[in-house]
Design a protein around this motif. Structure first.
Motif, mmCIF file in Angstrom:
data_model
loop_
_atom_site.group_PDB
_atom_site.id
_atom_site.type_symbol
_atom_site.label_atom_id
_atom_site.label_comp_id
_atom_site.label_asym_id
_atom_site.label_seq_id
_atom_site.Cartn_x
_atom_site.Cartn_y
_atom_site.Cartn_z
ATOM 1 N N ARG A 1 0.832 -1.208 0.000
ATOM 2 C CA ARG A 1 0.000 0.000 0.000
ATOM 3 C C ARG A 1 0.868 1.260 0.000
ATOM 4 O O ARG A 1 0.562 2.233 -0.692
ATOM 5 C CB ARG A 1 -0.927 0.012 1.218
ATOM 6 C CG ARG A 1 -2.093 -0.947 1.133
ATOM 7 C CD ARG A 1 -3.155 -0.553 2.160
ATOM 8 N NE ARG A 1 -4.225 -1.518 2.263
ATOM 9 C CZ ARG A 1 -5.342 -1.304 2.960
ATOM 10 N NH1 ARG A 1 -5.502 -0.165 3.621
ATOM 11 N NH2 ARG A 1 -6.289 -2.217 3.014
ATOM 12 N N MET B 1 -9.388 2.075 -8.873
ATOM 13 C CA MET B 1 -9.205 1.591 -7.512
ATOM 14 C C MET B 1 -10.474 1.860 -6.721
ATOM 15 O O MET B 1 -11.268 2.734 -7.068
ATOM 16 C CB MET B 1 -8.046 2.321 -6.823
ATOM 17 C CG MET B 1 -6.725 2.252 -7.523
ATOM 18 S SD MET B 1 -5.548 3.392 -6.725
ATOM 19 C CE MET B 1 -4.033 2.889 -7.507
ATOM 20 N N SER C 1 -0.074 7.334 -6.435
ATOM 21 C CA SER C 1 -1.538 7.409 -6.414
ATOM 22 C C SER C 1 -1.967 8.636 -5.623
ATOM 23 O O SER C 1 -2.338 8.545 -4.450
ATOM 24 C CB SER C 1 -2.131 6.137 -5.803
ATOM 25 O OG SER C 1 -1.692 4.992 -6.507
ATOM 26 N N GLU D 1 1.585 0.721 -13.121
ATOM 27 C CA GLU D 1 1.586 -0.619 -13.706
ATOM 28 C C GLU D 1 2.963 -1.285 -13.680
ATOM 29 O O GLU D 1 3.072 -2.462 -13.293
ATOM 30 C CB GLU D 1 1.010 -0.569 -15.121
ATOM 31 C CG GLU D 1 -0.487 -0.319 -15.130
ATOM 32 C CD GLU D 1 -1.103 -0.266 -16.513
ATOM 33 O OE1 GLU D 1 -2.331 -0.220 -16.598
ATOM 34 O OE2 GLU D 1 -0.331 -0.259 -17.514
ATOM 35 N N ILE E 1 2.281 1.785 -3.497
ATOM 36 C CA ILE E 1 1.222 2.241 -4.402
ATOM 37 C C ILE E 1 0.877 3.697 -4.116
ATOM 38 O O ILE E 1 0.597 4.477 -5.043
ATOM 39 C CB ILE E 1 -0.011 1.325 -4.274
ATOM 40 C CG1 ILE E 1 0.323 -0.068 -4.816
ATOM 41 C CG2 ILE E 1 -1.226 1.912 -4.978
ATOM 42 C CD1 ILE E 1 -0.683 -1.135 -4.456
ATOM 43 N N ARG F 1 -0.939 5.892 -14.135
ATOM 44 C CA ARG F 1 -0.944 4.526 -14.677
ATOM 45 C C ARG F 1 0.423 4.121 -15.223
ATOM 46 O O ARG F 1 0.851 2.967 -15.067
ATOM 47 C CB ARG F 1 -2.018 4.397 -15.756
ATOM 48 C CG ARG F 1 -2.136 2.985 -16.319
ATOM 49 C CD ARG F 1 -3.179 2.901 -17.426
ATOM 50 N NE ARG F 1 -4.523 2.808 -16.884
ATOM 51 C CZ ARG F 1 -5.564 3.488 -17.350
ATOM 52 N NH1 ARG F 1 -5.389 4.353 -18.324
ATOM 53 N NH2 ARG F 1 -6.763 3.316 -16.831
ATOM 54 N N VAL G 1 -4.377 -1.367 -15.217
ATOM 55 C CA VAL G 1 -5.168 -0.869 -14.092
ATOM 56 C C VAL G 1 -6.318 -0.030 -14.626
ATOM 57 O O VAL G 1 -6.110 0.919 -15.381
ATOM 58 C CB VAL G 1 -4.303 -0.042 -13.124
ATOM 59 C CG1 VAL G 1 -5.171 0.560 -12.013
ATOM 60 C CG2 VAL G 1 -3.199 -0.909 -12.519
ATOM 61 N N ILE H 1 -7.745 -2.950 -6.215
ATOM 62 C CA ILE H 1 -7.375 -2.430 -7.535
ATOM 63 C C ILE H 1 -8.058 -3.325 -8.563
ATOM 64 O O ILE H 1 -7.847 -4.543 -8.573
ATOM 65 C CB ILE H 1 -5.858 -2.417 -7.739
ATOM 66 C CG1 ILE H 1 -5.183 -1.486 -6.713
ATOM 67 C CG2 ILE H 1 -5.510 -1.966 -9.155
ATOM 68 C CD1 ILE H 1 -3.665 -1.452 -6.808
#
Length: 222
Positions: free
Chosen positions: A63, A197, A70, A178, A66, A174, A194, A85
């Motif tokens: 997390r 989310m 994000s 990815e 990510i 993205r 992706v 996701i």
């Protein structure tokens, strides 16, 4: 339709809001989250080909990685009880001649071979002529992504009906996410990308009152 049931459903839609952060001390039960996942799994898709995969990201280290790419999940990733996701299939597996499509018809739908041939012909014409999806890999991926939003909506709606909050999230890079996920063994970029989310949990604060256009502003009868 039962009036009480109708009210219960609309109350859930009014309850649902895009929760920016959650009460990190509260966790969704396994039973309740399995119910949410089933709503996604059982969702409709074009030709019934299910162009999705649901990755439930619970590992704190994952997390955190990510989170770096994000920007729209800064409050949700650290606090959500469950973080999903949703992946969409790419042209490699959604093309009318792909192994995935043929296997899906034969072994998931368990269709006889003559029906497989018939649907394959319809699907080919649909992709080539009706929607022109074979013109570019991006067209095919975007079409698959559109379908994942049906599952997304169903998951958030049933969550609201059992008092669980959620937030759909498109705020990510993205092109950076990815490769990071592929490096972590979370996806094969030749097969999946992706799409979106979604975070689930229990609200930390009460939201502002819901605002929407009036029905007559968005509905036309002809």
């Amino acid at each position: 339709m039962n009036t009480a049931l109708r009210k219960q459903i609309l109350d859930a839609f009014n309850f649902r809001h895009a929760c920016k952060s959650f009460d990190a001390s509260r966790k969704i039960s396994d039973e309740d989250f399995d119910f949410i996942l089933e709503a996604g799994r059982l969702s409709p898709s074009s030709f019934g080909f299910e162009p999705w995969k649901f990755l439930v990201i619970q590992n704190p280290d994952l997390r955190e990685k990510i989170k770096t790419v994000s920007w729209g999940a800064q409050g949700q990733l650290p606090t959500a009880s469950h973080f999903v996701i949703i992946l969409a299939r790419k042209e490699n597996s959604m093309h009318y001649e792909s192994e995935y499509i043929l296997d899906h018809m034969r072994n998931v739908k368990q269709l006889p071979e003559d029906v497989v041939d018939m649907i394959s012909e319809f699907y080919r014409d649909f992709q080539n002529s009706n929607f022109r999806l074979t013109e570019s890999p991006r067209a095919m991926f975007d079409w698959a992504c559109k379908q994942t939003y049906i599952a997304l909506g169903n998951m958030m709606s049933v969550a609201a009906q059992i008092g669980i909050d959620s937030c759909p999230i498109e705020g990510f890079d993205r092109e950076k996410l990815e490769p990071l996920m592929e490096q972590e063994g979370l996806l094969d970029m030749s097969e999946f990308g992706v799409s979106v989310m979604v975070a689930f949990g229990y609200r930390e604060n009460e939201p502002y009152p819901k605002t929407r256009h009036r029905q007559e502003a968005v509905v036309e009868w002809h």
